[in-house]
Design an enzyme around this catalytic site. Structure first.
Site, PDB file in Angstrom:
ATOM      1  N   GLU A 372      89.649  60.568  18.394  1.00 39.33           N
ATOM      2  CA  GLU A 372      88.851  61.185  17.328  1.00 39.33           C
ATOM      3  C   GLU A 372      88.416  60.155  16.288  1.00 39.33           C
ATOM      4  O   GLU A 372      88.349  60.444  15.092  1.00 39.33           O
ATOM      5  CB  GLU A 372      89.634  62.307  16.641  1.00 39.33           C
ATOM      6  CG  GLU A 372      89.805  63.537  17.499  1.00 39.33           C
ATOM      7  CD  GLU A 372      88.518  64.320  17.638  1.00 39.33           C
ATOM      8  OE1 GLU A 372      87.501  63.929  17.009  1.00 39.33           O
ATOM      9  OE2 GLU A 372      88.510  65.301  18.388  1.00 39.33           O
ATOM     10  N   THR A 374      88.888  55.738  15.877  1.00 42.67           N
ATOM     11  CA  THR A 374      90.025  54.871  15.552  1.00 42.67           C
ATOM     12  C   THR A 374      90.086  54.681  14.033  1.00 42.67           C
ATOM     13  O   THR A 374      89.125  54.959  13.307  1.00 42.67           O
ATOM     14  CB  THR A 374      89.875  53.489  16.225  1.00 42.67           C
ATOM     15  OG1 THR A 374      88.725  52.847  15.654  1.00 42.67           O
ATOM     16  CG2 THR A 374      89.699  53.604  17.736  1.00 42.67           C
TER      17      THR A 374
HETATM   18  P1  TGC Z   1      75.022  57.700  13.320  1.00 39.26           P
HETATM   19  O1  TGC Z   1      73.659  57.142  13.137  1.00 39.26           O
HETATM   20  O2  TGC Z   1      76.045  57.483  12.251  1.00 39.26           O
HETATM   21  O3  TGC Z   1      74.952  59.271  13.549  1.00 39.26           O
HETATM   22  C1  TGC Z   1      73.973  59.927  14.318  1.00 39.26           C
HETATM   23  C2  TGC Z   1      73.720  61.257  13.645  1.00 39.26           C
HETATM   24  O4  TGC Z   1      74.947  61.999  13.522  1.00 39.26           O
HETATM   25  C3  TGC Z   1      75.282  62.242  12.154  1.00 39.26           C
HETATM   26  N1  TGC Z   1      76.734  62.018  12.016  1.00 39.26           N
HETATM   27  C4  TGC Z   1      77.623  62.997  11.936  1.00 39.26           C
HETATM   28  N2  TGC Z   1      77.494  64.325  11.873  1.00 39.26           N
HETATM   29  C5  TGC Z   1      78.600  65.061  11.774  1.00 39.26           C
HETATM   30  N3  TGC Z   1      79.832  64.546  11.752  1.00 39.26           N
HETATM   31  C6  TGC Z   1      80.016  63.216  11.827  1.00 39.26           C
HETATM   32  N4  TGC Z   1      81.244  62.715  11.795  1.00 39.26           N
HETATM   33  C7  TGC Z   1      78.892  62.374  11.905  1.00 39.26           C
HETATM   34  N5  TGC Z   1      78.710  61.042  11.969  1.00 39.26           N
HETATM   35  C8  TGC Z   1      77.385  60.840  12.033  1.00 39.26           C
HETATM   36  C9  TGC Z   1      74.474  61.231  11.368  1.00 39.26           C
HETATM   37  O5  TGC Z   1      74.207  61.703  10.073  1.00 39.26           O
HETATM   38  C10 TGC Z   1      73.231  61.111  12.215  1.00 39.26           C
HETATM   39  O6  TGC Z   1      72.420  62.255  11.964  1.00 39.26           O
HETATM   40  P2  TGC Z   1      70.806  62.143  11.967  1.00 39.26           P
HETATM   41  O7  TGC Z   1      70.364  63.528  11.656  1.00 39.26           O
HETATM   42  O8  TGC Z   1      70.490  61.129  10.905  1.00 39.26           O
HETATM   43  O9  TGC Z   1      70.453  61.673  13.353  1.00 39.26           O
HETATM   44  O10 TGC Z   1      75.591  57.214  14.708  1.00 39.26           O
HETATM   45  P3  TGC Z   1      76.200  55.819  15.100  1.00 39.26           P
HETATM   46  O11 TGC Z   1      75.770  55.565  16.519  1.00 39.26           O
HETATM   47  O12 TGC Z   1      75.891  54.773  14.048  1.00 39.26           O
HETATM   48  O13 TGC Z   1      77.781  56.088  15.151  1.00 39.26           O
HETATM   49  C11 TGC Z   1      78.551  56.230  14.027  1.00 39.26           C
HETATM   50  C12 TGC Z   1      80.041  56.329  14.396  1.00 39.26           C
HETATM   51  C13 TGC Z   1      80.601  54.983  14.810  1.00 39.26           C
HETATM   52  C14 TGC Z   1      80.752  56.808  13.129  1.00 39.26           C
HETATM   53  C15 TGC Z   1      80.258  57.353  15.556  1.00 39.26           C
HETATM   54  O14 TGC Z   1      79.721  56.881  16.729  1.00 39.26           O
HETATM   55  C16 TGC Z   1      81.716  57.691  15.771  1.00 39.26           C
HETATM   56  O15 TGC Z   1      82.245  58.571  15.112  1.00 39.26           O
HETATM   57  N6  TGC Z   1      82.410  57.013  16.750  1.00 39.26           N
HETATM   58  C17 TGC Z   1      83.771  57.407  17.147  1.00 39.26           C
HETATM   59  C18 TGC Z   1      83.722  58.267  18.391  1.00 39.26           C
HETATM   60  C19 TGC Z   1      84.865  59.251  18.478  1.00 39.26           C
HETATM   61  O16 TGC Z   1      85.514  59.588  17.496  1.00 39.26           O
HETATM   62  N7  TGC Z   1      85.071  59.809  19.639  1.00 39.26           N
HETATM   63  C20 TGC Z   1      86.051  60.869  19.819  1.00 39.26           C
HETATM   64  C21 TGC Z   1      85.932  61.516  21.167  1.00 39.26           C
HETATM   65  S1  TGC Z   1      86.683  63.106  21.286  1.00 39.26           S
HETATM   66  C22 TGC Z   1      88.338  62.830  21.165  1.00 39.26           C
HETATM   67  O17 TGC Z   1      88.797  61.770  20.904  1.00 39.26           O
HETATM   68  C23 TGC Z   1      89.210  64.039  21.375  1.00 39.26           C
HETATM   69  S2  TGC Z   1      90.897  63.696  21.188  1.00 39.26           S
HETATM   70  C24 TGC Z   1      91.674  65.175  21.481  1.00 39.26           C
HETATM   71  C25 TGC Z   1      92.017  65.881  20.222  1.00 39.26           C
HETATM   72  O18 TGC Z   1      91.165  66.089  19.348  1.00 39.26           O
HETATM   73  O19 TGC Z   1      93.153  66.293  20.044  1.00 39.26           O
HETATM   74  P1  FAD Z   2      87.106  51.100  21.964  1.00 41.05           P
HETATM   75  O1  FAD Z   2      85.980  51.872  21.412  1.00 41.05           O
HETATM   76  O2  FAD Z   2      86.843  50.193  23.103  1.00 41.05           O
HETATM   77  O3  FAD Z   2      87.780  50.271  20.774  1.00 41.05           O
HETATM   78  C1  FAD Z   2      88.695  49.189  21.026  1.00 41.05           C
HETATM   79  C2  FAD Z   2      89.133  48.599  19.665  1.00 41.05           C
HETATM   80  O4  FAD Z   2      87.993  48.061  18.994  1.00 41.05           O
HETATM   81  C3  FAD Z   2      89.746  49.632  18.711  1.00 41.05           C
HETATM   82  O5  FAD Z   2      90.830  49.057  18.027  1.00 41.05           O
HETATM   83  C4  FAD Z   2      88.610  49.897  17.725  1.00 41.05           C
HETATM   84  O6  FAD Z   2      89.064  50.311  16.426  1.00 41.05           O
HETATM   85  C5  FAD Z   2      87.967  48.517  17.643  1.00 41.05           C
HETATM   86  N1  FAD Z   2      86.581  48.573  17.182  1.00 41.05           N
HETATM   87  C6  FAD Z   2      85.593  49.383  17.596  1.00 41.05           C
HETATM   88  N2  FAD Z   2      84.447  49.126  16.938  1.00 41.05           N
HETATM   89  C7  FAD Z   2      84.715  48.108  16.093  1.00 41.05           C
HETATM   90  C8  FAD Z   2      83.947  47.380  15.131  1.00 41.05           C
HETATM   91  N3  FAD Z   2      82.664  47.646  14.922  1.00 41.05           N
HETATM   92  N4  FAD Z   2      84.565  46.410  14.442  1.00 41.05           N
HETATM   93  C9  FAD Z   2      85.867  46.106  14.646  1.00 41.05           C
HETATM   94  N5  FAD Z   2      86.653  46.756  15.529  1.00 41.05           N
HETATM   95  C10 FAD Z   2      86.071  47.739  16.237  1.00 41.05           C
HETATM   96  N6  FAD Z   2      87.668  61.394  24.239  1.00 41.05           N
HETATM   97  C11 FAD Z   2      86.914  62.489  24.525  1.00 41.05           C
HETATM   98  O7  FAD Z   2      85.687  62.414  24.581  1.00 41.05           O
HETATM   99  N7  FAD Z   2      87.500  63.696  24.772  1.00 41.05           N
HETATM  100  C12 FAD Z   2      88.839  63.857  24.731  1.00 41.05           C
HETATM  101  O8  FAD Z   2      89.334  64.974  24.942  1.00 41.05           O
HETATM  102  C13 FAD Z   2      89.660  62.736  24.441  1.00 41.05           C
HETATM  103  N8  FAD Z   2      91.008  62.853  24.454  1.00 41.05           N
HETATM  104  C14 FAD Z   2      91.779  61.735  24.301  1.00 41.05           C
HETATM  105  C15 FAD Z   2      93.165  61.825  24.468  1.00 41.05           C
HETATM  106  C16 FAD Z   2      93.956  60.679  24.341  1.00 41.05           C
HETATM  107  C17 FAD Z   2      95.435  60.788  24.564  1.00 41.05           C
HETATM  108  C18 FAD Z   2      93.374  59.441  24.008  1.00 41.05           C
HETATM  109  C19 FAD Z   2      94.215  58.214  23.828  1.00 41.05           C
HETATM  110  C20 FAD Z   2      92.008  59.338  23.852  1.00 41.05           C
HETATM  111  C21 FAD Z   2      91.195  60.480  24.010  1.00 41.05           C
HETATM  112  N9  FAD Z   2      89.798  60.388  23.933  1.00 41.05           N
HETATM  113  C22 FAD Z   2      89.020  61.487  24.192  1.00 41.05           C
HETATM  114  C23 FAD Z   2      89.162  59.110  23.775  1.00 41.05           C
HETATM  115  C24 FAD Z   2      89.157  58.563  22.345  1.00 41.05           C
HETATM  116  O9  FAD Z   2      88.258  59.251  21.539  1.00 41.05           O
HETATM  117  C25 FAD Z   2      88.819  57.071  22.410  1.00 41.05           C
HETATM  118  O10 FAD Z   2      89.939  56.419  22.969  1.00 41.05           O
HETATM  119  C26 FAD Z   2      88.468  56.470  21.071  1.00 41.05           C
HETATM  120  O11 FAD Z   2      87.259  57.000  20.582  1.00 41.05           O
HETATM  121  C27 FAD Z   2      88.368  54.938  21.124  1.00 41.05           C
HETATM  122  O12 FAD Z   2      87.595  54.536  22.212  1.00 41.05           O
HETATM  123  P2  FAD Z   2      88.156  53.413  23.241  1.00 41.05           P
HETATM  124  O13 FAD Z   2      89.513  53.829  23.641  1.00 41.05           O
HETATM  125  O14 FAD Z   2      87.160  53.221  24.289  1.00 41.05           O
HETATM  126  O15 FAD Z   2      88.297  52.106  22.354  1.00 41.05           O
END
Ligand code: TGC
Ligand code: FAD
Length: 392
Positions: A372, A374
């Site tokens: 969600e 890092t």
């Molecule tokens: P960026 O240009 O910032 O954003 C594109 C558009 O999205 C809007 N936006 C958001 N809207 C709602 N909530 C947020 N947190 C938002 N962040 C950005 C933004 O305003 C923009 O809108 P528009 O209308 O201007 O187009 O996009 P970027 O490519 O620069 O990326 C920004 C960044 C790095 C913050 C984003 O890519 C990010 O959050 N990366 C982390 C990815 C992540 O957290 N993945 C999680 C996967 S799911 C998971 O881990 C489930 S774990 C299981 C559990 O929950 O228990």
């Molecule tokens: P990377 O993105 O490759 O990052 C590697 C390292 O680089 C990290 O330390 C990061 O902080 C650092 N880094 C990244 N960008 C920068 C920067 N610009 N400058 C400096 N450092 C940087 N994803 C889903 O979609 N759905 C799920 O249900 C889901 N469940 C998960 C469950 C578990 C148990 C885990 C561990 C992960 C899950 N994820 C899920 C994935 C999770 O969201 C990703 O692991 C997370 O977003 C980080 O991506 P990555 O692991 O590829 O690391």
């Protein structure tokens, strides 16, 4: 002069944050806490040890109304966001894996269907999901890097009334038990969201085994090999990267509360242990170093509680900004992880045993600080908000 009575602060709720809750919020917290004490704590250490998600609890979570509990209609409980947060806090006091299950089902799968789906899609999936009969997973992260989902390689190409999906998703919670996957794919129209149902030809899921964290949770890989998905399964309101990112905001909000629960479990274990452990002729609790460490845990838990409560009130008012969620996710998960590691150390050698909860929470929180977004991503999100410069 004030004549106010001074109550002795509670060790676990030092600022009486519970006093800021309304009656319904307290009842929901108490009901969830009872469930965790009676049904989760007796089995969770073994489930973690066996690398097993306790799926027998799904129906009970549903019967308590905890799946999609902050959504309105479609058999959802319609709770406010503070109550939803308290649910996450109590569940994660049990185990991060259980809170993860509820976050993914409610915030990452039901919420996008509720927010971006058609009426027909809502009627088709949401009631069954609230009843725990249909399980969801959320596919955004890909093998090449999860922090930058804008560069996703999963692709959707239009073919008449259908879409053809190709690509892979990695680290997906609930993947192999999911009846449906909310999948994000790039297309000529930008990022789009699809509901891919189990059994669709070309769609497969495989478990990621031998994790040392979140062992009581299922984590999977998803593969899409020419998967034909009807237009009726595309979420019509979801256009662009903002759609999946908005789902993350919902789940991250719950995690800010969940981390508090994990921290409380470790802190109370350390408090109890240091009161009893006698070394050098006195209990550990009588030493300055241990008192400073416990005080630091209490300070960080109190701060985290107040942060999440105010975040919840802003969310209920409709004014919460996603960068505020980033700050709380960063602060609270970092606090919980540091507390878990410190509690583990305070327990001495016993602290490496699953007989104590701290090491299980510590290992789980290593995932929670990564998924969600890092810690770095959340720091940079706040930094961008403060300066106006994206430095990712
Ligand atoms: P960026 O240009 O910032 O954003 C594109 C558009 O999205 C809007 N936006 C958001 N809207 C709602 N909530 C947020 N947190 C938002 N962040 C950005 C933004 O305003 C923009 O809108 P528009 O209308 O201007 O187009 O996009 P970027 O490519 O620069 O990326 C920004 C960044 C790095 C913050 C984003 O890519 C990010 O959050 N990366 C982390 C990815 C992540 O957290 N993945 C999680 C996967 S799911 C998971 O881990 C489930 S774990 C299981 C559990 O929950 O228990
Ligand atoms: P990377 O993105 O490759 O990052 C590697 C390292 O680089 C990290 O330390 C990061 O902080 C650092 N880094 C990244 N960008 C920068 C920067 N610009 N400058 C400096 N450092 C940087 N994803 C889903 O979609 N759905 C799920 O249900 C889901 N469940 C998960 C469950 C578990 C148990 C885990 C561990 C992960 C899950 N994820 C899920 C994935 C999770 O969201 C990703 O692991 C997370 O977003 C980080 O991506 P990555 O692991 O590829 O690391």
């Amino acid at each position: 002069m004030s004549t106010t009575t001074k109550a002795t602060p509670d060790a676990v709720d030092f600022y009486d944050v519970r006093g800021l809750l309304d009656e319904e919020e307290r009842q929901i917290q108490d009901a969830t806490a009872r469930f965790v004490d009676e049904r989760v704590l007796p089995i969770i250490a073994d489930a973690f040890d066996e690398h097993r998600f306790p799926s027998e609890l799904i129906r009970e979570l549903a019967d308590l109304g905890l799946l999609g509990c902050n959504l309105e209609g479609y058999e959802c409980a319609g709770l406010n966001n503070v109550a939803y947060g308290l649910v996450c806090q109590e569940l994660e006091r049990g185990d991060s894996g259980l809170r993860s299950f509820v976050s993914v089902q409610g915030s990452l799968c039901m919420w996008p269907i509720h927010t971006y789906g058609s009426e027909e899609q809502k009627q088709r999936w949401l009631p069954g999901m609230a009843r725990g009969e249909i399980i969801g997973c959320f596919g955004l992260t890909e093998p090449d890097g999860g922090s930058d989902p804008g560069t996703m390689r999963t692709r959707a190409v239009r073919d008449g009334d259908d879409w053809i999906l190709n690509g892979a998703k990695m680290w997906i919670t609930n993947g192999t038990i999911a009846d449906l996957a909310v999948v994000w794919a790039d297309s000529e129209e930008g990022v789009l969201g699809f509901v891919v149902e189990k059994g669709t030809p070309g769609y497969t899921a495989r478990d990621i085994l031998k994790k040392y964290s979140l062992r009581a949770s299922i984590t999977s890989e998803l593969f899409f090999d020419g998967v034909r998905v009807p237009e009726a399964n595309r979420l019509p309101g979801a256009k662009g990267l903002g759609a999946p990112l908005s789902c993350l905001t919902q789940a991250r909000y719950g995690i800010t509360w969940g981390a508090i629960g994990a921290a409380i479990a470790c802190y109370t274990e350390a408090l109890d242990f240091t009161a009893k452990r006698r070394l050098f002729g006195r209990t550990l609790a009588e030493t300055q170093t241990i008192q400073r460490r416990l005080a630091d845990m209490a300070r960080r838990i109190t701060t985290a509680r107040l942060l999440s409560l105010q975040l919840g009130r802003l969310k209920d008012e409709g004014t919460m900004h996603h960068s505020q969620v980033s700050l709380a996710k960063w602060n609270n998960v970092r606090a919980a992880l540091d507390i878990a590691r410190d509690a583990r150390d305070i327990l001495g050698a016993g602290g490496i045993s699953i007989e104590f909860v701290s090491i299980r929470h510590m290992l789980n929180l290593e995932s929670v600080i990564t998924y969600e977004g890092t810690e770095t991503i959340h720091e940079l999100s706040v930094g961008r908000e403060l300066t106006g410069h994206g430095a990712f």
